[in-house]
Design a protein around this motif. Structure first.
Motif, PDB file in Angstrom:
ATOM      1  N   SER A 166      -6.459  -4.253  -7.255  1.00  0.00           N
ATOM      2  CA  SER A 166      -5.860  -3.359  -8.247  1.00  0.00           C
ATOM      3  C   SER A 166      -4.337  -3.470  -8.237  1.00  0.00           C
ATOM      4  N   GLY A 167      -3.786  -3.734  -7.055  1.00  0.00           N
ATOM      5  CA  GLY A 167      -2.330  -3.914  -6.961  1.00  0.00           C
ATOM      6  C   GLY A 167      -1.867  -5.154  -7.710  1.00  0.00           C
ATOM      7  N   ASP A 168      -2.656  -6.241  -7.587  1.00  0.00           N
ATOM      8  CA  ASP A 168      -2.322  -7.473  -8.315  1.00  0.00           C
ATOM      9  C   ASP A 168      -2.338  -7.233  -9.830  1.00  0.00           C
ATOM     10  N   TYR A 174       3.831  -4.713 -14.383  1.00  0.00           N
ATOM     11  CA  TYR A 174       4.966  -3.898 -13.955  1.00  0.00           C
ATOM     12  C   TYR A 174       5.740  -4.519 -12.784  1.00  0.00           C
ATOM     13  N   GLY A 175       5.409  -5.723 -12.419  1.00  0.00           N
ATOM     14  CA  GLY A 175       6.191  -6.439 -11.417  1.00  0.00           C
ATOM     15  C   GLY A 175       5.879  -6.100  -9.976  1.00  0.00           C
ATOM     16  N   THR A 176       5.227  -4.979  -9.740  1.00  0.00           N
ATOM     17  CA  THR A 176       4.871  -4.587  -8.378  1.00  0.00           C
ATOM     18  C   THR A 176       3.647  -3.679  -8.419  1.00  0.00           C
ATOM     19  N   GLY A 177       2.983  -3.528  -7.287  1.00  0.00           N
ATOM     20  CA  GLY A 177       1.800  -2.685  -7.225  1.00  0.00           C
ATOM     21  C   GLY A 177       1.125  -2.822  -5.884  1.00  0.00           C
ATOM     22  N   SER A 178       0.311  -1.847  -5.570  1.00  0.00           N
ATOM     23  CA  SER A 178      -0.465  -1.902  -4.329  1.00  0.00           C
ATOM     24  C   SER A 178      -1.852  -1.349  -4.614  1.00  0.00           C
ATOM     25  N   GLU A 179      -2.790  -1.752  -3.785  1.00  0.00           N
ATOM     26  CA  GLU A 179      -4.177  -1.350  -4.023  1.00  0.00           C
ATOM     27  C   GLU A 179      -4.304   0.160  -3.884  1.00  0.00           C
ATOM     28  N   SER A 180      -5.017   0.787  -4.843  1.00  0.00           N
ATOM     29  CA  SER A 180      -5.139   2.242  -4.839  1.00  0.00           C
ATOM     30  C   SER A 180      -6.312   2.665  -5.714  1.00  0.00           C
ATOM     31  N   SER A 181      -6.665   3.948  -5.601  1.00  0.00           N
ATOM     32  CA  SER A 181      -7.735   4.473  -6.450  1.00  0.00           C
ATOM     33  C   SER A 181      -7.266   4.595  -7.903  1.00  0.00           C
ATOM     34  N   MET A 182      -6.041   5.070  -8.074  1.00  0.00           N
ATOM     35  CA  MET A 182      -5.413   5.162  -9.393  1.00  0.00           C
ATOM     36  C   MET A 182      -3.938   4.854  -9.241  1.00  0.00           C
ATOM     37  N   TYR A 197      11.094  -0.784 -13.544  1.00  0.00           N
ATOM     38  CA  TYR A 197       9.705  -0.345 -13.485  1.00  0.00           C
ATOM     39  C   TYR A 197       9.498   0.668 -12.369  1.00  0.00           C
ATOM     40  N   MET A 198       8.628   1.626 -12.636  1.00  0.00           N
ATOM     41  CA  MET A 198       8.278   2.653 -11.650  1.00  0.00           C
ATOM     42  C   MET A 198       6.758   2.660 -11.497  1.00  0.00           C
ATOM     43  N   VAL A 199       6.290   2.481 -10.292  1.00  0.00           N
ATOM     44  CA  VAL A 199       4.850   2.416 -10.012  1.00  0.00           C
ATOM     45  C   VAL A 199       4.529   3.363  -8.865  1.00  0.00           C
ATOM     46  N   LEU A 200       3.527   4.222  -9.070  1.00  0.00           N
ATOM     47  CA  LEU A 200       3.133   5.189  -8.040  1.00  0.00           C
ATOM     48  C   LEU A 200       1.626   5.112  -7.812  1.00  0.00           C
TER      49      LEU A 200
END
Length: 238
Positions: A166-168, A174-182, A197-200
């Motif tokens: 999911s992070g990929d 958005y250029g970044t991400g990590s595996e998460s439920s949502m 970009y802002m990713v939470l």
């Protein structure tokens, strides 16, 4: 009886006879022609009009003029309609994006009303790989400054088939991400024309329920909105 041809009276009588005879013959001839015309009216016929005499000069010209009139009327209506369009409305329509990009999962359905209230877009990541239209919408979202919620609760197995997490998936847009439920993602337009970009990511433990997840997401979105507003103000004042 012997007629004296040398007598003067003879020649006078002869002249009168000839004059009367000529007059009578002329009258008889005139009456005969009149009778022939009355008894045979079809003997004198008018030249028939050619079809082209009507269509080429009259009918075609009328139709052409009518078509020109219709076209002029249509052009005027089109110009009137264009004159009534507000350029600002055009910009709004071009910037508008669909809020729901897929159907909801059970976890996503719990957030439906909240997402609608905050005008946050929703996407179930298990629909990956996305069609061309969805891919384009996601890229527009990434640069729009609007928030988008990636629902990854049902996507893990499907993404593994494509060697993705999911992070990929989030980082693709958005250029970044990590595996998460949502994952909540948005962006801020910088004064220099760039994009921040802002990713939470939001996750829960195995012991937590979907209701717990939805409450965490609601809180994260409210905090994220405040953070985005602060950064936008700071960027505008810089």
């Amino acid at each position: 009886m012997r007629i004296n041809t040398g007598s003067k009276s003879f020649w006078v009588v002869l002249a009168l006879c000839l004059t009367l005879g000529a007059s009578l013959a002329t009258r008889l001839l005139s009456n005969g022609q009149a009778n022939n015309q009355e008894s045979s009216p079809n003997l004198v016929q008018k030249k028939p009009l050619k079809q082209t005499d009507l269509t080429s000069e009259t009918t075609t010209g009328f139709i052409t003029n009518e078509l020109k009139s219709d076209k002029i009327a249509d052009d005027l209506l089109a110009q009137e309609a264009l004159s009534q369009i507000d350029p600002e409305n055009i910009a709004v329509e071009e910037a508008s994006l669909p809020r729901v990009l897929s159907s909801y999962t059970e976890a996503g359905a719990r957030l439906d009303s909240f997402l609608e209230e905050h005008d946050i877009a929703y996407l179930d990541s298990s629909y990956y790989p996305f069609d061309a239209q969805t891919d384009e919408i996601l890229r527009r979202y990434a640069n729009s400054g609007k928030m988008l919620l990636f629902d990854n609760t049902q996507a893990k197995e499907n993404l593994l088939e494509f060697n993705k997490t999911s992070g990929d998936l989030v980082s693709d847009y958005y250029g970044t991400g990590s595996e998460s439920s949502m994952t909540i993602a948005t962006s801020i337009k910088l004064a220099n024309g760039g994009i921040e970009y802002m990713v939470l990511p939001v996750s829960t433990s195995d012991q937590e329920s979907e209701e717990d997840l939805s409450e965490k997401v609601k809180l994260a979105i409210e905090l994220f909105e405040k953070e985005q507003e602060k950064k936008q103000e700071a960027n505008a004042n810089s």
